[in-house]
Write a protein that holds these residues in place. Structure first.
Motif, PDB file in Angstrom:
ATOM      1  N   HIS A   5       1.482  -0.761  -1.576  1.00 55.54           N
ATOM      2  CA  HIS A   5       0.631  -0.418  -0.428  1.00 55.54           C
ATOM      3  C   HIS A   5       1.252  -0.826   0.903  1.00 55.54           C
ATOM      4  O   HIS A   5       2.313  -1.454   0.964  1.00 55.54           O
ATOM      5  N   GLY A   6       0.534  -0.494   1.976  1.00 60.20           N
ATOM      6  CA  GLY A   6       1.018  -0.762   3.319  1.00 60.20           C
ATOM      7  C   GLY A   6       0.240  -1.837   4.059  1.00 60.20           C
ATOM      8  O   GLY A   6      -0.664  -2.480   3.518  1.00 60.20           O
ATOM      9  N   PHE A   7       0.583  -1.997   5.333  1.00 65.20           N
ATOM     10  CA  PHE A   7      -0.055  -2.947   6.255  1.00 65.20           C
ATOM     11  C   PHE A   7      -1.079  -2.195   7.086  1.00 65.20           C
ATOM     12  O   PHE A   7      -0.793  -1.097   7.581  1.00 65.20           O
ATOM     13  N   PRO A   8      -2.266  -2.750   7.287  1.00 64.43           N
ATOM     14  CA  PRO A   8      -2.745  -4.080   6.886  1.00 64.43           C
ATOM     15  C   PRO A   8      -3.709  -3.996   5.711  1.00 64.43           C
ATOM     16  O   PRO A   8      -4.557  -4.869   5.564  1.00 64.43           O
ATOM     17  N   THR A   9      -3.625  -2.956   4.911  1.00 63.36           N
ATOM     18  CA  THR A   9      -4.647  -2.696   3.899  1.00 63.36           C
ATOM     19  C   THR A   9      -4.240  -3.259   2.537  1.00 63.36           C
ATOM     20  O   THR A   9      -3.755  -4.381   2.463  1.00 63.36           O
ATOM     21  N   ALA A  10      -4.454  -2.525   1.458  1.00 59.68           N
ATOM     22  CA  ALA A  10      -4.278  -3.101   0.123  1.00 59.68           C
ATOM     23  C   ALA A  10      -4.128  -1.976  -0.895  1.00 59.68           C
ATOM     24  O   ALA A  10      -4.113  -0.793  -0.549  1.00 59.68           O
ATOM     25  N   SER A  11      -4.050  -2.319  -2.159  1.00 57.08           N
ATOM     26  CA  SER A  11      -3.777  -1.329  -3.191  1.00 57.08           C
ATOM     27  C   SER A  11      -4.918  -0.350  -3.413  1.00 57.08           C
ATOM     28  O   SER A  11      -4.725   0.703  -4.029  1.00 57.08           O
ATOM     29  N   TRP A  12      -6.102  -0.650  -2.885  1.00 60.40           N
ATOM     30  CA  TRP A  12      -7.193   0.325  -2.962  1.00 60.40           C
ATOM     31  C   TRP A  12      -6.826   1.612  -2.220  1.00 60.40           C
ATOM     32  O   TRP A  12      -7.415   2.659  -2.451  1.00 60.40           O
ATOM     33  N   ASP A  13      -5.822   1.546  -1.358  1.00 58.19           N
ATOM     34  CA  ASP A  13      -5.322   2.750  -0.676  1.00 58.19           C
ATOM     35  C   ASP A  13      -4.997   3.866  -1.667  1.00 58.19           C
ATOM     36  O   ASP A  13      -5.017   5.043  -1.300  1.00 58.19           O
ATOM     37  N   TRP A  14      -4.665   3.501  -2.899  1.00 59.39           N
ATOM     38  CA  TRP A  14      -4.231   4.476  -3.907  1.00 59.39           C
ATOM     39  C   TRP A  14      -5.383   5.003  -4.762  1.00 59.39           C
ATOM     40  O   TRP A  14      -5.141   5.719  -5.734  1.00 59.39           O
TER      41      TRP A  14
ATOM     42  N   LEU B  32       1.027 -10.560  -1.472  1.00 54.35           N
ATOM     43  CA  LEU B  32       0.677 -11.862  -0.916  1.00 54.35           C
ATOM     44  C   LEU B  32       0.280 -11.693   0.554  1.00 54.35           C
ATOM     45  O   LEU B  32       1.033 -11.124   1.354  1.00 54.35           O
ATOM     46  N   GLY B  33      -0.930 -12.148   0.883  1.00 52.11           N
ATOM     47  CA  GLY B  33      -1.430 -12.008   2.243  1.00 52.11           C
ATOM     48  C   GLY B  33      -2.285 -10.780   2.475  1.00 52.11           C
ATOM     49  O   GLY B  33      -2.762 -10.571   3.589  1.00 52.11           O
ATOM     50  N   PHE B  34      -2.502  -9.989   1.430  1.00 53.75           N
ATOM     51  CA  PHE B  34      -3.232  -8.729   1.577  1.00 53.75           C
ATOM     52  C   PHE B  34      -4.410  -8.650   0.601  1.00 53.75           C
ATOM     53  O   PHE B  34      -4.367  -9.217  -0.499  1.00 53.75           O
ATOM     54  N   GLY B  35      -5.419  -7.870   0.993  1.00 56.38           N
ATOM     55  CA  GLY B  35      -6.508  -7.526   0.088  1.00 56.38           C
ATOM     56  C   GLY B  35      -7.170  -8.733  -0.528  1.00 56.38           C
ATOM     57  O   GLY B  35      -7.559  -9.693   0.148  1.00 56.38           O
TER      58      GLY B  35
ATOM     59  N   PHE C 220     -12.137  -0.783   4.102  1.00 55.47           N
ATOM     60  CA  PHE C 220     -10.831  -1.257   4.583  1.00 55.47           C
ATOM     61  C   PHE C 220     -10.988  -2.619   5.263  1.00 55.47           C
ATOM     62  O   PHE C 220     -10.185  -3.538   5.041  1.00 55.47           O
ATOM     63  N   TRP C 221     -12.013  -2.736   6.084  1.00 59.95           N
ATOM     64  CA  TRP C 221     -12.231  -3.992   6.792  1.00 59.95           C
ATOM     65  C   TRP C 221     -12.551  -5.121   5.815  1.00 59.95           C
ATOM     66  O   TRP C 221     -12.078  -6.257   5.997  1.00 59.95           O
ATOM     67  N   SER C 222     -13.308  -4.842   4.776  1.00 58.53           N
ATOM     68  CA  SER C 222     -13.622  -5.857   3.770  1.00 58.53           C
ATOM     69  C   SER C 222     -12.354  -6.424   3.150  1.00 58.53           C
ATOM     70  O   SER C 222     -12.245  -7.635   2.918  1.00 58.53           O
ATOM     71  N   LEU C 223     -11.383  -5.562   2.888  1.00 58.04           N
ATOM     72  CA  LEU C 223     -10.133  -6.003   2.275  1.00 58.04           C
ATOM     73  C   LEU C 223      -9.274  -6.807   3.253  1.00 58.04           C
ATOM     74  O   LEU C 223      -8.632  -7.787   2.870  1.00 58.04           O
ATOM     75  N   ILE C 224      -9.256  -6.403   4.500  1.00 55.86           N
ATOM     76  CA  ILE C 224      -8.472  -7.121   5.508  1.00 55.86           C
ATOM     77  C   ILE C 224      -9.090  -8.487   5.786  1.00 55.86           C
ATOM     78  O   ILE C 224      -8.391  -9.502   5.893  1.00 55.86           O
ATOM     79  N   ASN C 225     -10.407  -8.535   5.884  1.00 60.95           N
ATOM     80  CA  ASN C 225     -11.115  -9.748   6.279  1.00 60.95           C
ATOM     81  C   ASN C 225     -11.278 -10.739   5.130  1.00 60.95           C
ATOM     82  O   ASN C 225     -11.530 -11.924   5.359  1.00 60.95           O
ATOM     83  N   CYS C 226     -11.128 -10.260   3.898  1.00 59.93           N
ATOM     84  CA  CYS C 226     -11.279 -11.124   2.725  1.00 59.93           C
ATOM     85  C   CYS C 226     -10.351 -12.338   2.824  1.00 59.93           C
ATOM     86  O   CYS C 226      -9.210 -12.226   3.279  1.00 59.93           O
TER      87      CYS C 226
ATOM     88  N   LEU D 254       1.970 -11.799   9.070  1.00 59.32           N
ATOM     89  CA  LEU D 254       2.383 -10.633   8.291  1.00 59.32           C
ATOM     90  C   LEU D 254       3.218  -9.663   9.124  1.00 59.32           C
ATOM     91  O   LEU D 254       4.126  -9.007   8.607  1.00 59.32           O
ATOM     92  N   ILE D 255       2.918  -9.568  10.421  1.00 57.09           N
ATOM     93  CA  ILE D 255       3.592  -8.585  11.272  1.00 57.09           C
ATOM     94  C   ILE D 255       5.076  -8.906  11.454  1.00 57.09           C
ATOM     95  O   ILE D 255       5.846  -8.070  11.960  1.00 57.09           O
ATOM     96  N   ALA D 256       5.502 -10.067  10.996  1.00 55.22           N
ATOM     97  CA  ALA D 256       6.923 -10.422  11.068  1.00 55.22           C
ATOM     98  C   ALA D 256       7.800  -9.458  10.281  1.00 55.22           C
ATOM     99  O   ALA D 256       9.029  -9.498  10.398  1.00 55.22           O
ATOM    100  N   TYR D 257       7.182  -8.569   9.495  1.00 49.04           N
ATOM    101  CA  TYR D 257       7.990  -7.585   8.769  1.00 49.04           C
ATOM    102  C   TYR D 257       8.745  -6.660   9.714  1.00 49.04           C
ATOM    103  O   TYR D 257       9.795  -6.114   9.342  1.00 49.04           O
TER     104      TYR D 257
END
Length: 301
Positions: A40-49, A68-71, A192-198, A208-211
């Motif tokens: 998956h991508g930033f800033p979300t999680a595998s639920w994207d799929w 690590l750091g996501f979802g 999406f917000w639930s996953l980011i805020n979790c 995370l943005i250091a990528y």
């Protein structure tokens, strides 16, 4: 015909956990067949799929985790997040699942960089990749056009921006990067917000943005790997994405020999959410070619 969604509540119930270097990683597995790793991508999680999950599981052993750091995975505050470590997470998950076959990869956004690192490791003999498909992502730092919130998170005040980032800011950001006719519903934005805020995820967005600078440092390694040509590659890209749309695909054709690309008209940065039927069609066509290389060569003669 639209693909059935998997509600976030149901998705979360299906998840499992393993421990990576003392941190809990949430992952999902379904289907059988050749292993297919979804990143998956930033800033979300595998639920994207989730739209593609069940169709892909009909033909593959589909595997995905929240990095690590996501979802729903661990989000340690005092941690230096690194794309190379996220590639380690993927390999650790495959080892946990005892996957020994060559792995197909389908990646998006931040996950594209992780996939690029796995491709480089393939050529070093440290990973066995069967194929790779990239959805919209910053494959080349010179074509990546970060959104305003990403630029702010990279600034010295990034920690404050992250903590102030809320559901409304997410909605504003997504309205700019999705296609004009395929923006997410209010319900999807809530999820999406639930996953980011979790797990207090906004506290680490600036980490995370250091990528983005990491991509610059690793550019030559990753571009060299894409230019090797031994692993089948395809790009499926939302054309109107302001971050990594048609302009990125143009650069891909300049740098990658025999470039195999698909542009999706009027689709933005999240094609697997905005146009899952099209993504599935083009992905399965690619895999059919990968599975029958002799037939493909015969057609080209």
């Amino acid at each position: 015909m639209p693909l059935a969604e998997i509600p976030l509540r149901a998705w979360r119930k299906r998840g499992q956990e393993f421990v990576f270097r003392g941190r809990t990683i949430r992952y999902w597995v379904a289907g059988q067949g050749e292993p297919l790793l979804l990143i998956h991508g930033f800033p979300t999680a595998s639920w994207d799929w989730h739209y593609l999950w069940q169709p892909l599981a009909q033909r593959n052993l589909v595997i995905a985790c929240d990095m690590l750091g996501f979802g729903d995975s661990a989000k340690p505050l005092n941690h230096t997040y690194c794309l190379l470590e996220q590639a380690d997470v993927q390999q650790a998950l495959l080892e946990h699942l005892r996957v020994e076959q060559p792995v197909h990869v389908l990646a998006h956004d931040y996950g594209d960089s992780v996939a690029q690192e796995l491709l480089a490791r393939h050529y070093e003999g440290r990973f066995h990749m069967a194929s790779c498909v990239f959805l919209n992502g910053g494959l080349f730092p010179e074509t990546h056009r970060p959104a305003l919130v990403q630029k702010l998170l990279l600034s010295p005040l990034g920690w404050m921006i992250g903590r102030a980032f809320g559901r409304n800011a997410l909605s504003d950001s997504f309205s700019q990067i999705f296609g004009p006719d395929t923006r997410p519903s209010e319900s999807a934005l809530d999820d999406f917000w639930s996953l980011i805020n979790c797990n207090d995820g906004t506290r680490i967005l600036h980490k995370l943005i250091a990528y983005i600078p990491q991509r610059r440092r690793l550019r030559e390694r990753w571009v060299d790997a894409m230019q090797r040509g031994e692993v089948p590659l395809r790009v499926i890209d939302g054309e109107v994405d302001p971050i990594s749309g048609a302009h990125m695909v143009e650069r891909y054709h300049q740098l990658v020999p025999h470039a195999d690309t698909v542009l999706l008209a009027n689709i933005g940065h999240y094609p697997q959410i905005e146009a899952p039927v099209q993504v599935l069609k083009h992905y399965q066509a690619f895999r059919d070619q990968v599975g029958h290389p002799v037939l493909e060569l015969a057609c080209l003669r």
